[in-house]
Design a protein around this motif. Structure first.
Motif, PDB file in Angstrom:
ATOM      1  N   VAL A 260       8.987  -1.524   4.555  1.00 18.67           N
ATOM      2  CA  VAL A 260       7.907  -2.467   4.265  1.00 18.67           C
ATOM      3  C   VAL A 260       8.375  -3.464   3.205  1.00 18.67           C
ATOM      4  CG1 VAL A 260       5.548  -2.704   3.372  1.00 18.67           C
ATOM      5  CG2 VAL A 260       6.130  -0.783   4.864  1.00 18.67           C
ATOM      6  N   TYR A 261       9.031  -2.963   2.168  1.00 24.36           N
ATOM      7  CA  TYR A 261       9.532  -3.824   1.098  1.00 24.36           C
ATOM      8  C   TYR A 261      10.488  -4.876   1.670  1.00 24.36           C
ATOM      9  CZ  TYR A 261      11.783  -5.201  -3.271  1.00 24.36           C
ATOM     10  OH  TYR A 261      12.268  -5.919  -4.320  1.00 24.36           O
ATOM     11  N   ASN A 262      11.448  -4.431   2.479  1.00 22.37           N
ATOM     12  CA  ASN A 262      12.413  -5.371   3.060  1.00 22.37           C
ATOM     13  C   ASN A 262      11.741  -6.380   3.989  1.00 22.37           C
ATOM     14  OD1 ASN A 262      14.555  -4.282   1.667  1.00 22.37           O
ATOM     15  ND2 ASN A 262      15.170  -2.923   3.339  1.00 22.37           N
ATOM     16  N   ARG A 263      10.752  -5.937   4.742  1.00 17.93           N
ATOM     17  CA  ARG A 263      10.025  -6.845   5.625  1.00 17.93           C
ATOM     18  C   ARG A 263       9.308  -7.923   4.813  1.00 17.93           C
ATOM     19  NH1 ARG A 263       8.322  -3.100   8.870  1.00 17.93           N
ATOM     20  NH2 ARG A 263       6.429  -2.611   7.737  1.00 17.93           N
TER      21      ARG A 263
ATOM     22  N   LYS B 131      11.966 -10.301   3.312  1.00 22.74           N
ATOM     23  CA  LYS B 131      12.501 -11.211   4.331  1.00 22.74           C
ATOM     24  C   LYS B 131      11.494 -12.312   4.669  1.00 22.74           C
ATOM     25  CE  LYS B 131      15.645  -7.998   6.591  1.00 22.74           C
ATOM     26  NZ  LYS B 131      15.907  -7.209   7.814  1.00 22.74           N
ATOM     27  N   ARG B 132      10.215 -11.943   4.770  1.00 22.00           N
ATOM     28  CA  ARG B 132       9.175 -12.936   5.073  1.00 22.00           C
ATOM     29  C   ARG B 132       9.105 -13.975   3.956  1.00 22.00           C
ATOM     30  NH1 ARG B 132       5.292  -9.600   6.503  1.00 22.00           N
ATOM     31  NH2 ARG B 132       4.547  -9.288   4.382  1.00 22.00           N
ATOM     32  N   PHE B 133       9.157 -13.504   2.706  1.00 26.11           N
ATOM     33  CA  PHE B 133       9.120 -14.432   1.576  1.00 26.11           C
ATOM     34  C   PHE B 133      10.333 -15.359   1.591  1.00 26.11           C
ATOM     35  CE2 PHE B 133      10.768 -15.258  -2.724  1.00 26.11           C
ATOM     36  CZ  PHE B 133       9.831 -16.200  -3.121  1.00 26.11           C
ATOM     37  N   LEU B 134      11.526 -14.799   1.747  1.00 28.60           N
ATOM     38  CA  LEU B 134      12.741 -15.619   1.751  1.00 28.60           C
ATOM     39  C   LEU B 134      12.722 -16.622   2.899  1.00 28.60           C
ATOM     40  CD1 LEU B 134      15.399 -12.916   0.842  1.00 28.60           C
ATOM     41  CD2 LEU B 134      14.500 -14.731  -0.635  1.00 28.60           C
TER      42      LEU B 134
ATOM     43  N   LYS C 258       0.823  -1.212   0.000  1.00 30.90           N
ATOM     44  CA  LYS C 258       0.000   0.000   0.000  1.00 30.90           C
ATOM     45  C   LYS C 258       0.860   1.267   0.000  1.00 30.90           C
ATOM     46  CE  LYS C 258      -3.792  -2.078   2.684  1.00 30.90           C
ATOM     47  NZ  LYS C 258      -4.415  -2.677   1.570  1.00 30.90           N
ATOM     48  N   LYS C 259       0.277   2.329  -0.540  1.00 33.40           N
ATOM     49  CA  LYS C 259       0.904   3.653  -0.563  1.00 33.40           C
ATOM     50  C   LYS C 259       2.282   3.636  -1.226  1.00 33.40           C
ATOM     51  CE  LYS C 259      -1.416   4.928   3.709  1.00 33.40           C
ATOM     52  NZ  LYS C 259      -1.221   5.224   5.113  1.00 33.40           N
ATOM     53  N   ALA C 260       2.402   2.859  -2.313  1.00 32.39           N
ATOM     54  CA  ALA C 260       3.672   2.784  -3.032  1.00 32.39           C
ATOM     55  C   ALA C 260       3.399   2.672  -4.523  1.00 32.39           C
ATOM     56  CB  ALA C 260       4.486   1.586  -2.560  1.00 32.39           C
ATOM     57  N   GLY C 261       4.275   3.298  -5.300  1.00 31.57           N
ATOM     58  CA  GLY C 261       4.177   3.242  -6.748  1.00 31.57           C
ATOM     59  C   GLY C 261       5.188   2.277  -7.335  1.00 31.57           C
ATOM     60  N   HIS C 262       5.696   2.613  -8.524  1.00 34.72           N
ATOM     61  CA  HIS C 262       6.607   1.740  -9.261  1.00 34.72           C
ATOM     62  C   HIS C 262       7.924   1.525  -8.517  1.00 34.72           C
ATOM     63  CE1 HIS C 262       8.195  -0.257 -12.770  1.00 34.72           C
ATOM     64  NE2 HIS C 262       9.241   0.571 -12.785  1.00 34.72           N
ATOM     65  N   LEU C 263       8.415   2.537  -7.836  1.00 32.66           N
ATOM     66  CA  LEU C 263       9.677   2.423  -7.103  1.00 32.66           C
ATOM     67  C   LEU C 263       9.414   2.085  -5.643  1.00 32.66           C
ATOM     68  CD1 LEU C 263      11.607   5.406  -8.724  1.00 32.66           C
ATOM     69  CD2 LEU C 263      11.720   2.965  -9.310  1.00 32.66           C
ATOM     70  N   VAL C 264       8.665   1.032  -5.443  1.00 30.27           N
ATOM     71  CA  VAL C 264       8.222   0.628  -4.115  1.00 30.27           C
ATOM     72  C   VAL C 264       9.400   0.434  -3.158  1.00 30.27           C
ATOM     73  CG1 VAL C 264       8.082  -1.820  -4.767  1.00 30.27           C
ATOM     74  CG2 VAL C 264       6.753  -0.987  -2.848  1.00 30.27           C
ATOM     75  N   HIS C 265      10.510  -0.091  -3.646  1.00 28.18           N
ATOM     76  CA  HIS C 265      11.670  -0.327  -2.787  1.00 28.18           C
ATOM     77  C   HIS C 265      12.312   0.975  -2.327  1.00 28.18           C
ATOM     78  CE1 HIS C 265      12.969  -0.071  -6.922  1.00 28.18           C
ATOM     79  NE2 HIS C 265      14.171   0.243  -6.521  1.00 28.18           N
ATOM     80  N   LEU C 266      12.061   2.098  -3.036  1.00 26.49           N
ATOM     81  CA  LEU C 266      12.568   3.402  -2.595  1.00 26.49           C
ATOM     82  C   LEU C 266      11.553   4.146  -1.733  1.00 26.49           C
ATOM     83  CD1 LEU C 266      14.258   4.712  -5.872  1.00 26.49           C
ATOM     84  CD2 LEU C 266      15.353   3.667  -3.879  1.00 26.49           C
ATOM     85  N   GLU C 267      10.275   4.009  -2.072  1.00 21.81           N
ATOM     86  CA  GLU C 267       9.227   4.726  -1.330  1.00 21.81           C
ATOM     87  C   GLU C 267       8.935   4.098   0.029  1.00 21.81           C
ATOM     88  OE1 GLU C 267       5.942   6.752  -3.899  1.00 21.81           O
ATOM     89  OE2 GLU C 267       6.151   4.676  -4.568  1.00 21.81           O
TER      90      GLU C 267
END
Length: 147
Positions: A127-130, A133-136, A114-123
Motif C-alpha cells: 500500500v505504501y509503495n502504491r 508511486k501515485r504521488f511521484l 489504514k491499519k498501519a502504525g509508525h512503521l507504515v512502510h514495513l507493515e
C-alpha cells in the motif's frame, strides 16, 4: 529518545540500548545552543527548509562528507512534499501529521494509510509503495503539463 524513555519507564523490558545520533533528552537550552552553533534560528528553519540554500545547509550539517546534488533536485524537493502516514501511528499521531501539513502550506499533501502504525512502510509495504508511486507520478505529470 524514545528508547531512553522506554528504558526509564520499563527497565525490566530493556536489556540494552544502542544510541546513534541522539541525546538523552532535548531541552530548550540544548536545542537553542545547538541551533545557534549551526546558524539556524529555529528547529523548523533547520528541518523544514523553504529555499535551495536552506536545504543545502541542512544537508551540510547532517552529513560529514559533502553531498552534491544538482540544484534541480533541491528545487524538486522543495516544490512538493507528500506526507504518507499510518493512521494508527502512536508515536507521531495523525494530528501531528496534519499540523506538519499546515506548517508546510500548499506545497504539502497528506495521505493516511489504514491499519498501519509508525512503521507504515514495513507493515503495509504494498500500500505504501502504491501511494508513493501515485504521488511521484502526479509530480511528473504536473511537470509535463507545465512544459
Amino acid at each position: 529518545m524514545v528508547a531512553f524513555k522506554m528504558a526509564e519507564m520499563w527497565p525490566h523490558l530493556v536489556e540494552a540500548v544502542v544510541v546513534s545520533g541522539s541525546i538523552l533528552t532535548m531541552t530548550e537550552s540544548i536545542n537553542e545552543a545547538e541551533l545557534n552553533r549551526m546558524g539556524f534560528k529555529s528547529s523548523s528553519e533547520l528541518l523544514l527548509p523553504t529555499s535551495v540554500h536552506g536545504l543545502k545547509m541542512l544537508l551540510k550539517v547532517a552529513t560529514h562528507k559533502k553531498l552534491w546534488f544538482p540544484d534541480r533536485l533541491h528545487k524538486d524537493y522543495l516544490k512538493k512534499i507528500h506526507l504518507l502516514w499510518g493512521e494508527n501511528d502512536q508515536i507521531f499521531t495523525m494530528e501531528i501529521a496534519q499540523e506538519m501539513k499546515e506548517k508546510l502550506g500548499d506545497k504539502a499533501t497528506y495521505e493516511g494509510i489504514k491499519k498501519a502504525g509508525h512503521l507504515v512502510h514495513l507493515e503495509r509495504p504494498c500500500v505504501y509503495n502504491r501511494c508513493l508511486k501515485r504521488f511521484l507520478a502526479s509530480v511528473y505529470a504536473d511537470d509535463a503539463h507545465r512544459n
